[in-house]
Design a protein around this motif. Sequence first.
Motif, PDB file in Angstrom:
ATOM      1  N   ASP A  89       0.831  -1.211   0.000  1.00 38.80           N
ATOM      2  CA  ASP A  89       0.000   0.000   0.000  1.00 38.80           C
ATOM      3  C   ASP A  89       0.857   1.248   0.000  1.00 38.80           C
ATOM      4  O   ASP A  89       0.356   2.359  -0.074  1.00 38.80           O
ATOM      5  CB  ASP A  89      -0.986   0.001   1.167  1.00 38.80           C
ATOM      6  CG  ASP A  89      -0.293  -0.048   2.526  1.00 38.80           C
ATOM      7  OD1 ASP A  89       0.925  -0.326   2.560  1.00 38.80           O
ATOM      8  OD2 ASP A  89      -0.968   0.196   3.532  1.00 38.80           O
ATOM      9  N   THR A  90       2.190   1.071   0.101  1.00 37.85           N
ATOM     10  CA  THR A  90       3.120   2.190  -0.049  1.00 37.85           C
ATOM     11  C   THR A  90       4.140   1.805  -1.106  1.00 37.85           C
ATOM     12  O   THR A  90       4.482   0.627  -1.261  1.00 37.85           O
ATOM     13  CB  THR A  90       3.850   2.504   1.277  1.00 37.85           C
ATOM     14  OG1 THR A  90       4.556   1.345   1.698  1.00 37.85           O
ATOM     15  CG2 THR A  90       2.877   2.966   2.340  1.00 37.85           C
ATOM     16  N   LEU A  91       4.629   2.787  -1.790  1.00 31.91           N
ATOM     17  CA  LEU A  91       5.566   2.547  -2.887  1.00 31.91           C
ATOM     18  C   LEU A  91       6.965   2.932  -2.453  1.00 31.91           C
ATOM     19  O   LEU A  91       7.206   4.090  -2.099  1.00 31.91           O
ATOM     20  CB  LEU A  91       5.146   3.380  -4.111  1.00 31.91           C
ATOM     21  CG  LEU A  91       5.954   3.180  -5.371  1.00 31.91           C
ATOM     22  CD1 LEU A  91       5.762   1.768  -5.925  1.00 31.91           C
ATOM     23  CD2 LEU A  91       5.541   4.199  -6.433  1.00 31.91           C
ATOM     24  N   PRO A  92       7.918   1.993  -2.457  1.00 33.97           N
ATOM     25  CA  PRO A  92       9.299   2.357  -2.121  1.00 33.97           C
ATOM     26  C   PRO A  92       9.853   3.335  -3.135  1.00 33.97           C
ATOM     27  O   PRO A  92       9.460   3.333  -4.307  1.00 33.97           O
ATOM     28  CB  PRO A  92      10.056   1.026  -2.187  1.00 33.97           C
ATOM     29  CG  PRO A  92       9.036  -0.041  -2.281  1.00 33.97           C
ATOM     30  CD  PRO A  92       7.774   0.586  -2.760  1.00 33.97           C
ATOM     31  N   SER A  93      10.782   4.170  -2.719  1.00 34.94           N
ATOM     32  CA  SER A  93      11.300   5.222  -3.602  1.00 34.94           C
ATOM     33  C   SER A  93      11.972   4.653  -4.847  1.00 34.94           C
ATOM     34  O   SER A  93      11.866   5.211  -5.921  1.00 34.94           O
ATOM     35  CB  SER A  93      12.269   6.123  -2.840  1.00 34.94           C
ATOM     36  OG  SER A  93      13.357   5.351  -2.358  1.00 34.94           O
ATOM     37  N   GLY A  94      12.661   3.553  -4.768  1.00 32.32           N
ATOM     38  CA  GLY A  94      13.344   2.982  -5.922  1.00 32.32           C
ATOM     39  C   GLY A  94      12.381   2.417  -6.953  1.00 32.32           C
ATOM     40  O   GLY A  94      12.698   2.338  -8.141  1.00 32.32           O
TER      41      GLY A  94
END
Length: 193
Positions: free
Chosen positions: A45-50
């Motif tokens: 539900d969250t997107l890692p920065s990479g």
Amino acid sequence: MQVRHRAILAGLALTLLPGLALQAAQAADVTYRWVNGNGNLQFSDTLPSGAAANGYQVIDALTGTVVREVAPRKTAEEKAREAAEQRAAEKAAREAQTQAEQDRILLSLYGSEADLKQARDQRLDRMDGRIAQMEGSIKRMQANIDAGHDDPAYARDLERMKQAVIEVRAEREALAEQFEADLERLRRLQASD
């Protein structure tokens, strides 16, 4: 006046708050899908920065459908290739536009092959006459030098005249080639009508 501004701002806040609350609720129902550096499919539900740099999909958590797809960032090579393709396409478009204008002019100047051939023959005959006249002058000048006319300026004039004949012959050759190209183009244009 300040009371009125405060009332307007309070009204805007009441209007915007439900929309912000709805967006927050919708954001909670979103899942991100991406491929990690090891090639494994990931969901969160969250997107890692990479993951943003490598591209990802936004999925509706309730229905499982893809809501939005974000492409990976382009490499410098991809950007350079796309820019080169764009330049090539623009160049091709300019060349097509130039050719269309030249075709329009060609068709407006010559109604038939016979018209073009007549214009060609007239222009080339005039150039041939000019060359013959220059060659006659060269012969006379050379005869004068052979007869003892030893003025250095006269000899330089003779050399300039010889160079001019070479240039006019080259110009005539280029003109003849252009007329042949125009004749071929006119034939193609008239055949396509």
